[in-house]
Design a protein around this motif. Sequence first.
Motif, PDB file in Angstrom:
ATOM      1  N   TRP A  42       0.829  -1.207   0.000  1.00 26.75           N
ATOM      2  CA  TRP A  42       0.000   0.000   0.000  1.00 26.75           C
ATOM      3  C   TRP A  42       0.867   1.262   0.000  1.00 26.75           C
ATOM      4  CZ3 TRP A  42      -0.259   3.491   4.203  1.00 26.75           C
ATOM      5  CH2 TRP A  42      -1.126   4.549   4.000  1.00 26.75           C
ATOM      6  N   ALA A  43       1.893   1.322   0.836  1.00 27.14           N
ATOM      7  CA  ALA A  43       2.757   2.499   0.928  1.00 27.14           C
ATOM      8  C   ALA A  43       3.466   2.748  -0.401  1.00 27.14           C
ATOM      9  CB  ALA A  43       3.776   2.327   2.054  1.00 27.14           C
ATOM     10  N   HIS A  44       3.959   1.696  -1.020  1.00 26.93           N
ATOM     11  CA  HIS A  44       4.644   1.822  -2.310  1.00 26.93           C
ATOM     12  C   HIS A  44       3.697   2.384  -3.370  1.00 26.93           C
ATOM     13  CE1 HIS A  44       7.214   0.771  -5.690  1.00 26.93           C
ATOM     14  NE2 HIS A  44       6.147   0.243  -6.242  1.00 26.93           N
ATOM     15  N   TRP A  45       2.514   1.815  -3.473  1.00 25.22           N
ATOM     16  CA  TRP A  45       1.562   2.265  -4.494  1.00 25.22           C
ATOM     17  C   TRP A  45       1.003   3.647  -4.195  1.00 25.22           C
ATOM     18  CZ3 TRP A  45       0.904   0.956  -9.284  1.00 25.22           C
ATOM     19  CH2 TRP A  45       1.439  -0.252  -9.705  1.00 25.22           C
ATOM     20  N   PHE A  46       0.888   4.013  -2.932  1.00 29.44           N
ATOM     21  CA  PHE A  46       0.429   5.359  -2.589  1.00 29.44           C
ATOM     22  C   PHE A  46       1.379   6.392  -3.177  1.00 29.44           C
ATOM     23  CE2 PHE A  46       0.337   9.137   0.073  1.00 29.44           C
ATOM     24  CZ  PHE A  46      -1.021   9.398   0.144  1.00 29.44           C
ATOM     25  N   LEU A  47       2.671   6.168  -3.004  1.00 26.71           N
ATOM     26  CA  LEU A  47       3.657   7.102  -3.555  1.00 26.71           C
ATOM     27  C   LEU A  47       3.721   7.009  -5.072  1.00 26.71           C
ATOM     28  CD1 LEU A  47       6.601   6.809  -1.019  1.00 26.71           C
ATOM     29  CD2 LEU A  47       4.918   8.649  -1.220  1.00 26.71           C
ATOM     30  N   LYS A  48       3.663   5.802  -5.588  1.00 29.99           N
ATOM     31  CA  LYS A  48       3.794   5.607  -7.033  1.00 29.99           C
ATOM     32  C   LYS A  48       2.641   6.235  -7.810  1.00 29.99           C
ATOM     33  CE  LYS A  48       5.231   2.048 -10.231  1.00 29.99           C
ATOM     34  NZ  LYS A  48       5.664   0.669 -10.377  1.00 29.99           N
ATOM     35  N   THR A  49       1.499   6.388  -7.170  1.00 24.15           N
ATOM     36  CA  THR A  49       0.343   6.974  -7.860  1.00 24.15           C
ATOM     37  C   THR A  49       0.149   8.453  -7.537  1.00 24.15           C
ATOM     38  OG1 THR A  49      -1.158   6.194  -6.139  1.00 24.15           O
ATOM     39  CG2 THR A  49      -0.881   4.777  -8.068  1.00 24.15           C
ATOM     40  N   GLY A  50       1.186   9.071  -6.978  1.00 22.37           N
ATOM     41  CA  GLY A  50       1.145  10.515  -6.798  1.00 22.37           C
ATOM     42  C   GLY A  50       0.999  11.012  -5.381  1.00 22.37           C
ATOM     43  N   GLY A  51       0.894  10.116  -4.418  1.00 22.41           N
ATOM     44  CA  GLY A  51       0.795  10.550  -3.026  1.00 22.41           C
ATOM     45  C   GLY A  51       2.125  11.114  -2.544  1.00 22.41           C
ATOM     46  N   ASP A  52       2.080  11.964  -1.553  1.00 21.58           N
ATOM     47  CA  ASP A  52       3.321  12.528  -1.021  1.00 21.58           C
ATOM     48  C   ASP A  52       3.684  11.848   0.291  1.00 21.58           C
ATOM     49  OD1 ASP A  52       2.584  14.567   1.394  1.00 21.58           O
ATOM     50  OD2 ASP A  52       0.979  14.487  -0.103  1.00 21.58           O
ATOM     51  N   ILE A  53       4.952  11.906   0.629  1.00 16.98           N
ATOM     52  CA  ILE A  53       5.471  11.152   1.763  1.00 16.98           C
ATOM     53  C   ILE A  53       4.919  11.636   3.105  1.00 16.98           C
ATOM     54  CG2 ILE A  53       7.604  12.460   2.137  1.00 16.98           C
ATOM     55  CD1 ILE A  53       8.917   9.536   2.315  1.00 16.98           C
ATOM     56  N   ASP A  75      11.198   1.700  -6.273  1.00 15.07           N
ATOM     57  CA  ASP A  75      12.159   0.979  -7.091  1.00 15.07           C
ATOM     58  C   ASP A  75      12.930   1.950  -7.989  1.00 15.07           C
ATOM     59  OD1 ASP A  75      10.851   0.783 -10.003  1.00 15.07           O
ATOM     60  OD2 ASP A  75       9.270   0.485  -8.517  1.00 15.07           O
ATOM     61  N   PRO A  76      14.192   1.646  -8.281  1.00 10.53           N
ATOM     62  CA  PRO A  76      15.057   2.550  -9.052  1.00 10.53           C
ATOM     63  C   PRO A  76      14.513   2.890 -10.442  1.00 10.53           C
ATOM     64  CG  PRO A  76      16.368   0.821  -8.031  1.00 10.53           C
ATOM     65  CD  PRO A  76      14.927   0.473  -7.803  1.00 10.53           C
ATOM     66  N   GLU A  77      13.859   1.954 -11.101  1.00  9.27           N
ATOM     67  CA  GLU A  77      13.308   2.214 -12.434  1.00  9.27           C
ATOM     68  C   GLU A  77      12.233   3.300 -12.374  1.00  9.27           C
ATOM     69  OE1 GLU A  77      10.616  -0.143 -15.673  1.00  9.27           O
ATOM     70  OE2 GLU A  77      12.215  -1.272 -14.688  1.00  9.27           O
ATOM     71  N   TYR A  78      11.372   3.223 -11.386  1.00  4.06           N
ATOM     72  CA  TYR A  78      10.328   4.237 -11.223  1.00  4.06           C
ATOM     73  C   TYR A  78      10.946   5.590 -10.911  1.00  4.06           C
ATOM     74  CZ  TYR A  78       6.428   6.863  -9.348  1.00  4.06           C
ATOM     75  OH  TYR A  78       5.504   7.849  -9.108  1.00  4.06           O
ATOM     76  N   LYS A  81      12.297   7.165 -14.051  1.00  3.19           N
ATOM     77  CA  LYS A  81      11.218   7.697 -14.903  1.00  3.19           C
ATOM     78  C   LYS A  81      10.726   9.041 -14.379  1.00  3.19           C
ATOM     79  CE  LYS A  81       9.455   3.327 -16.653  1.00  3.19           C
ATOM     80  NZ  LYS A  81       8.355   2.360 -16.636  1.00  3.19           N
ATOM     81  N   GLN A  82      10.600   9.167 -13.074  1.00  3.89           N
ATOM     82  CA  GLN A  82      10.147  10.418 -12.487  1.00  3.89           C
ATOM     83  C   GLN A  82      11.158  11.536 -12.746  1.00  3.89           C
ATOM     84  OE1 GLN A  82       7.050  11.038 -11.071  1.00  3.89           O
ATOM     85  NE2 GLN A  82       6.766   9.066 -12.045  1.00  3.89           N
ATOM     86  N   LEU A  83      12.430  11.230 -12.619  1.00  4.80           N
ATOM     87  CA  LEU A  83      13.466  12.223 -12.895  1.00  4.80           C
ATOM     88  C   LEU A  83      13.450  12.640 -14.359  1.00  4.80           C
ATOM     89  CD1 LEU A  83      16.438  10.907 -10.759  1.00  4.80           C
ATOM     90  CD2 LEU A  83      15.156  13.025 -10.425  1.00  4.80           C
ATOM     91  N   ALA A  84      13.252  11.692 -15.257  1.00  5.25           N
ATOM     92  CA  ALA A  84      13.204  11.991 -16.684  1.00  5.25           C
ATOM     93  C   ALA A  84      12.018  12.891 -17.014  1.00  5.25           C
ATOM     94  CB  ALA A  84      13.130  10.687 -17.490  1.00  5.25           C
ATOM     95  N   ARG A  85      10.914  12.705 -16.321  1.00  4.78           N
ATOM     96  CA  ARG A  85       9.730  13.560 -16.538  1.00  4.78           C
ATOM     97  C   ARG A  85      10.024  15.008 -16.224  1.00  4.78           C
ATOM     98  NH1 ARG A  85       4.855  11.921 -13.094  1.00  4.78           N
ATOM     99  NH2 ARG A  85       4.513  14.130 -13.337  1.00  4.78           N
ATOM    100  N   MET A  86      10.892  15.231 -15.265  1.00  4.50           N
ATOM    101  CA  MET A  86      11.189  16.602 -14.825  1.00  4.50           C
ATOM    102  C   MET A  86      12.164  17.308 -15.777  1.00  4.50           C
ATOM    103  SD  MET A  86      11.497  15.820 -10.786  1.00  4.50           S
ATOM    104  CE  MET A  86      11.489  17.526 -10.247  1.00  4.50           C
ATOM    105  N   ALA A  87      12.850  16.572 -16.586  1.00  2.00           N
ATOM    106  CA  ALA A  87      13.870  17.161 -17.459  1.00  2.00           C
ATOM    107  C   ALA A  87      13.267  17.849 -18.656  1.00  2.00           C
ATOM    108  CB  ALA A  87      14.844  16.085 -17.911  1.00  2.00           C
TER     109      ALA A  87
END
Length: 87
Positions: A42-53, A75-78, A81-87
């Motif tokens: 649940w914690a992983h998916w909460f963050l992965k779907t846009g939730g904040d820490i 996970d490092p792959e995710y 991807k998030q870093l690439a979105r910001m570029a």
Amino acid sequence: RLGEPYHDTRGRGGNPFSKAHKTACNRISLSGFRFHDWRHHWAHWFLKTGGDIRTLQELGGWKTLDQVRKYAAVDPEYAAKQLARMA
């Protein structure tokens, strides 16, 4: 399964969540997935779907961010991807 909410029955002979977890794992032949693993999932998916820490910390009842990080490792792959979105 009956469409009714779970009730705390630990004082009367068992935890309904443990039974539901066991039934779900048996239905899909999943072994090694502990009841406690749902919290990590649940914690992983909460963050992965846009939730904040900070919100996750509040909802999960963790007192420190270090506790949250143990549950919500991304996970490092995710992360890449998030870093690439910001570029």
